[in-house]
Design a protein around this motif. Structure first.
Motif, PDB file in Angstrom:
ATOM      1  N   SER A  16       0.721  -1.270   0.003  1.00 47.35           N
ATOM      2  CA  SER A  16      -0.033  -0.035  -0.031  1.00 47.35           C
ATOM      3  C   SER A  16       0.970   1.429   0.070  1.00 47.35           C
ATOM      4  O   SER A  16       1.526   1.458   0.873  1.00 47.35           O
ATOM      5  CB  SER A  16      -0.999  -0.186   1.198  1.00 47.35           C
ATOM      6  OG  SER A  16      -1.583   1.121   1.441  1.00 47.35           O
ATOM      7  N   GLN A  18       0.668   5.030   0.128  1.00 47.95           N
ATOM      8  CA  GLN A  18      -0.579   6.208   0.648  1.00 47.95           C
ATOM      9  C   GLN A  18       0.389   7.308   1.367  1.00 47.95           C
ATOM     10  O   GLN A  18       0.777   6.778   2.407  1.00 47.95           O
ATOM     11  CB  GLN A  18      -1.810   5.494   1.149  1.00 47.95           C
ATOM     12  CG  GLN A  18      -2.585   4.454   0.642  1.00 47.95           C
ATOM     13  CD  GLN A  18      -3.917   4.219   1.118  1.00 47.95           C
ATOM     14  OE1 GLN A  18      -4.406   5.066   1.848  1.00 47.95           O
ATOM     15  NE2 GLN A  18      -3.993   2.747   1.238  1.00 47.95           N
ATOM     16  N   ARG A  47      -1.695  -1.023  -3.584  1.00 48.84           N
ATOM     17  CA  ARG A  47      -2.852  -0.376  -3.294  1.00 48.84           C
ATOM     18  C   ARG A  47      -2.532   1.303  -3.076  1.00 48.84           C
ATOM     19  O   ARG A  47      -1.548   1.635  -2.540  1.00 48.84           O
ATOM     20  CB  ARG A  47      -3.233  -0.940  -1.972  1.00 48.84           C
ATOM     21  CG  ARG A  47      -4.482  -0.177  -1.429  1.00 48.84           C
ATOM     22  CD  ARG A  47      -5.404  -1.243  -0.196  1.00 48.84           C
ATOM     23  NE  ARG A  47      -6.216  -0.423   0.514  1.00 48.84           N
ATOM     24  CZ  ARG A  47      -7.413  -0.841   0.870  1.00 48.84           C
ATOM     25  NH1 ARG A  47      -7.783  -1.873   0.383  1.00 48.84           N
ATOM     26  NH2 ARG A  47      -8.460  -0.064   1.437  1.00 48.84           N
ATOM     27  N   ILE A  68      -8.223   2.884  -4.129  1.00 49.06           N
ATOM     28  CA  ILE A  68      -9.443   3.483  -3.220  1.00 49.06           C
ATOM     29  C   ILE A  68      -9.454   5.100  -3.262  1.00 49.06           C
ATOM     30  O   ILE A  68      -8.509   5.757  -3.963  1.00 49.06           O
ATOM     31  CB  ILE A  68      -9.109   3.233  -1.726  1.00 49.06           C
ATOM     32  CG1 ILE A  68      -7.942   3.860  -1.141  1.00 49.06           C
ATOM     33  CG2 ILE A  68      -9.163   1.776  -1.647  1.00 49.06           C
ATOM     34  CD1 ILE A  68      -7.547   3.729   0.077  1.00 49.06           C
ATOM     35  N   LYS A  70     -10.093   8.251  -0.446  1.00 46.52           N
ATOM     36  CA  LYS A  70     -10.526   8.482   0.915  1.00 46.52           C
ATOM     37  C   LYS A  70     -10.997   9.877   0.883  1.00 46.52           C
ATOM     38  O   LYS A  70     -10.648  10.769   0.270  1.00 46.52           O
ATOM     39  CB  LYS A  70      -9.370   8.540   1.816  1.00 46.52           C
ATOM     40  CG  LYS A  70      -8.832   7.065   2.267  1.00 46.52           C
ATOM     41  CD  LYS A  70      -7.581   7.186   3.108  1.00 46.52           C
ATOM     42  CE  LYS A  70      -7.089   5.695   3.507  1.00 46.52           C
ATOM     43  NZ  LYS A  70      -5.927   5.818   4.217  1.00 46.52           N
ATOM     44  N   ILE A  80     -13.483   5.248   3.214  1.00 46.58           N
ATOM     45  CA  ILE A  80     -12.648   4.768   2.190  1.00 46.58           C
ATOM     46  C   ILE A  80     -13.859   4.476   1.162  1.00 46.58           C
ATOM     47  O   ILE A  80     -14.652   3.677   1.082  1.00 46.58           O
ATOM     48  CB  ILE A  80     -12.096   3.452   2.788  1.00 46.58           C
ATOM     49  CG1 ILE A  80     -11.106   3.505   3.711  1.00 46.58           C
ATOM     50  CG2 ILE A  80     -11.558   2.657   1.582  1.00 46.58           C
ATOM     51  CD1 ILE A  80     -10.433   2.048   4.253  1.00 46.58           C
ATOM     52  N   THR A 153      -9.107  -5.097   6.248  1.00 46.96           N
ATOM     53  CA  THR A 153      -8.702  -3.822   6.346  1.00 46.96           C
ATOM     54  C   THR A 153      -9.104  -2.901   7.525  1.00 46.96           C
ATOM     55  O   THR A 153      -8.490  -2.121   8.065  1.00 46.96           O
ATOM     56  CB  THR A 153      -9.277  -2.886   5.089  1.00 46.96           C
ATOM     57  OG1 THR A 153      -9.018  -3.686   3.904  1.00 46.96           O
ATOM     58  CG2 THR A 153      -8.248  -1.628   4.815  1.00 46.96           C
ATOM     59  N   GLY A 189      -4.052  -4.695   7.196  1.00 47.36           N
ATOM     60  CA  GLY A 189      -3.989  -3.730   8.397  1.00 47.36           C
ATOM     61  C   GLY A 189      -3.089  -4.359   9.631  1.00 47.36           C
ATOM     62  O   GLY A 189      -3.428  -5.335  10.272  1.00 47.36           O
ATOM     63  N   ILE A 191      -0.345  -5.588   9.366  1.00 49.33           N
ATOM     64  CA  ILE A 191       0.387  -6.764   8.975  1.00 49.33           C
ATOM     65  C   ILE A 191       1.873  -6.210   8.836  1.00 49.33           C
ATOM     66  O   ILE A 191       2.372  -5.837   7.846  1.00 49.33           O
ATOM     67  CB  ILE A 191       0.168  -7.406   7.729  1.00 49.33           C
ATOM     68  CG1 ILE A 191      -1.374  -7.581   7.471  1.00 49.33           C
ATOM     69  CG2 ILE A 191       0.993  -8.918   7.494  1.00 49.33           C
ATOM     70  CD1 ILE A 191      -1.967  -8.871   8.557  1.00 49.33           C
ATOM     71  N   VAL A 209      -1.606  -7.274   2.433  1.00 49.62           N
ATOM     72  CA  VAL A 209      -1.252  -6.025   1.973  1.00 49.62           C
ATOM     73  C   VAL A 209      -0.480  -5.462   3.367  1.00 49.62           C
ATOM     74  O   VAL A 209      -0.984  -5.668   4.366  1.00 49.62           O
ATOM     75  CB  VAL A 209      -2.602  -5.148   1.857  1.00 49.62           C
ATOM     76  CG1 VAL A 209      -2.131  -3.612   1.762  1.00 49.62           C
ATOM     77  CG2 VAL A 209      -3.445  -5.250   0.539  1.00 49.62           C
ATOM     78  N   THR A 210       0.541  -4.811   2.895  1.00 45.04           N
ATOM     79  CA  THR A 210       1.210  -3.990   4.002  1.00 45.04           C
ATOM     80  C   THR A 210       1.564  -2.736   3.538  1.00 45.04           C
ATOM     81  O   THR A 210       1.894  -2.442   2.263  1.00 45.04           O
ATOM     82  CB  THR A 210       2.688  -4.914   4.192  1.00 45.04           C
ATOM     83  OG1 THR A 210       2.177  -6.031   4.971  1.00 45.04           O
ATOM     84  CG2 THR A 210       3.494  -4.015   4.993  1.00 45.04           C
TER      85      THR A 210
END
Ligand SMILES: CC(=O)N[C@H](C=O)[C@@H](O)[C@H](O)[C@H](O)COP(=O)(O)O
Length: 230
Positions: A16, A18, A47, A68, A70, A80, A153, A189, A191, A209-210
């Protein structure tokens, strides 16, 4: 039938990338370089948040993207990809997977998730939809709405799950989710170590997902500072 996109992300790491406006790395260019670094290291998906970041990332790497958008609405905890407007904007980027809050909480403008899904399935029939869930009740709701992928998530990030961590009790919550679900589950979430990423795949998750542990240097640096000071 298993889609090509699902095949591409099976058994691997999605990073991810972001950074919100208030974060030091807020920049589509920087997010695209983060994505490049992740893919160079073997990540099989990215992501990303916002139309501009997704476009920059898609111009840079060719792995599938979970998109996504936000957006915070006053008086509403869902942020989200919360309404049809945001879902449409992310679908239009060509992101292979679009993720949205799939909790049972009320949505902005009184919008209803079943209606959003119905419209999007008609307009973007090939886009895969990922449900960002917190509770087992959310997972059940998402399954009934026909989401293609279930994500964890929001576990630990909602009023109902505050204080929970996905790795508690050797991933008890995740095991419960996997037991209920007949389609790909993506663990997401907190991880935040390679060992946890490996463990969730061993338990049967489709992918993992990390985010912050790889792409938020302020989180990474804080761990070092805390370790030194405590
Ligand atoms: C709750 C929320 O807003 N989660 C967001 C969802 O896209 C991101 O801020 C997280 O970084 C992402 O889920 C990955 O999780 P972690 O950074 O813990 O590895």
């Amino acid at each position: 039938m298993e889609s090509d996109v699902l095949k591409k992300i099976k058994g691997g790491l999605i990073v991810s990338c972001q950074a919100l406006k208030e974060e030091p790395l807020h920049s589509s260019f920087i997010m695209s370089r983060m994505a490049k670094a992740a893919v160079m290291s073997g990540a099989i998906g990215i992501r990303a948040n916002s139309v501009v970041d997704i476009q920059a990332i898609k111009d840079t790497v060719s792995v599938p993207v979970i998109g996504i958008l936000k957006n915070v609405y006053e008086g509403c905890s869902i942020f989200i990809t919360p309404t049809l407007k945001e879902v449409r904007r992310i679908c239009a980027t060509g992101a292979e997977i679009v993720a949205m809050d799939a909790t049972t909480r009320s949505r902005p403008n009184g919008e209803q998730l079943p209606e959003i899904i119905k419209v999007i399935r008609e307009e973007y029939p090939t886009t895969l939809l990922m449900a960002d869930c917190a509770t087992l009740e959310d997972v059940e709701y998402a399954l009934s709405l026909g989401f293609d992928i279930i994500g964890t998530t929001l576990y630990g990030y909602t009023e109902d799950t505050q204080g929970c961590d996905i790795s508690d009790d050797d991933f008890k919550h995740l095991k419960d989710v996997l037991e209920m679900v007949d389609r790909p589950v993506i663990a997401e979430g907190k991880i935040d170590t390679p060992e946890k990423a490996k463990r969730v795949l061993e338990l049967g998750c489709w992918s993992v997902v990390t985010g912050g542990a790889i792409t938020r240097p302020q989180e990474i640096a804080k761990k070092f500072v805390d370790a030194i000071n405590n």
